[in-house]
Design an enzyme around this catalytic site. Structure first.
Site, PDB file in Angstrom:
ATOM      1  N   CYS A 147       0.847  -1.057   0.021  1.00  0.00           N
ATOM      2  CA  CYS A 147      -0.183   0.068   0.092  1.00  0.00           C
ATOM      3  C   CYS A 147       0.717   1.387  -0.161  1.00  0.00           C
ATOM      4  CB  CYS A 147      -0.901  -0.145   1.207  1.00  0.00           C
ATOM      5  SG  CYS A 147      -1.827  -1.278   1.078  1.00  0.00           S
ATOM      6  N   LEU A 148       1.879   1.262   0.419  1.00  0.00           N
ATOM      7  CA  LEU A 148       2.780   2.271   0.464  1.00  0.00           C
ATOM      8  C   LEU A 148       3.948   2.505  -0.675  1.00  0.00           C
ATOM      9  CD1 LEU A 148       3.936   4.900   2.047  1.00  0.00           C
ATOM     10  CD2 LEU A 148       5.474   3.347   3.409  1.00  0.00           C
TER      11      LEU A 148
END
Length: 197
Positions: free
Chosen positions: A117-118
Site C-alpha cells: 500500500c505504501l
C-alpha cells in the site's frame, strides 16, 4: 530533497490504516505502528496540515479505518477516499485529486502494508515531482523480507525514509513555540520511550 518539510508546505497521506490490514504488520510491533500513525494524525491536527486518508474495501477483511482517526481528524475521515480495489492509491483518480487539492508538494506518507500500500504511491509521487518522506514506524509489512525490499525500492526511487519522532521534529523546528510545546508533549506522551526520574 531540497526543501525542509514545514506545516505550510506539507500534506499528510495515511494509506489503508484499517482495522484488518493493521493485523498484517509483523515486522514491527503492531501497537507501536498504530501509536505512531495516530501521533502523525495528531501532529497534523495541531499544525493544521492538510491530510488525505484512504481505505480499500472497508466492507471486506481489510475492515474500516482506525476509529481513532475519526476522533483526531473528523473532516479528513469524513472525506476519506474509499477505493474499491485499486492497489496503488496514486492511480485512483479521487485520491490523486484529493492530494492535488492540498496544493502541497511535500508529502508525508505512511501505509499499511509498506510492501503493497505504501511502496507504489510513494514511488509514483516522486516520479511526478513530489518530495516524499515515508514514515516507516507508522507503516509495516507481514514479512521482514518484503519490508526490506520495499524500503530499498523506495530509496532507489528517491523516497526519503524517516520515523515519526524525526518527522515531528522537522515539522516543529522550535520546541519553544506554542505548537512546538504541543508537539513535544505529544512526543513524550505517545512517541518516545518513557524517561525515568
Amino acid at each position: 530533497m531540497s526543501k525542509l518539510f514545514t506545516p505550510e508546505n506539507s500534506a499528510l497521506l495515511l494509506i489503508d490504516h484499517q482495522v484488518g490490514t493493521m493485523q498484517l504488520i509483523k515486522n514491527i510491533d503492531v501497537a507501536q505502528a498504530k501509536r505512531m500513525s495516530l501521533a502523525l494524525a495528531k501532529a497534523a491536527s495541531i499544525l493544521g496540515i492538510p491530510t488525505v486518508l484512504t481505505s480499500s474495501q472497508e466492507e471486506r477483511l481489510q475492515g474500516p479505518l482506525l476509529p481513532e482517526l475519526q476522533e483526531i481528524l473528523p473532516d479528513a475521515f469524513e472525506k476519506r477516499v474509499k477505493r474499491e480495489g485499486i492497489v496503488n492509491a496514486w492511480t485512483d483518480a479521487n485520491f490523486k485529486k484529493a492530494v492535488e487539492a492540498t496544493g502541497r508538494k511535500n508529502l508525508i506518507m505512511a501505509g499499511v502494508t509498506t510492501d503493497v500500500c505504501l511502496v507504489f504511491p510513494a514511488i509514483d509521487a516522486v516520479g511526478e515531482g513530489y518530495n516524499v518522506q515515508a514514515v516507516m514506524d507508522a507503516s509495516g509489512s507481514p514479512y521482514e523480507l518484503s519490508e526490506d525490499m520495499s524500503r530499498r525500492r523506495m530509496q532507489d526511487a528517491g523516497v526519503i525514509l524517516t520515523a515519526t519522532n524525526t518527522m515531528i521534529a522537522e515539522l516543529a523546528q522550535n520546541w519553544g513555540t506554542e505548537n512546538g510545546q504541543k508537539l513535544i508533549q505529544l512526543l513524550f506522551t505517545e512517541v518516545l520511550p518513557p524517561i525515568s526520574a
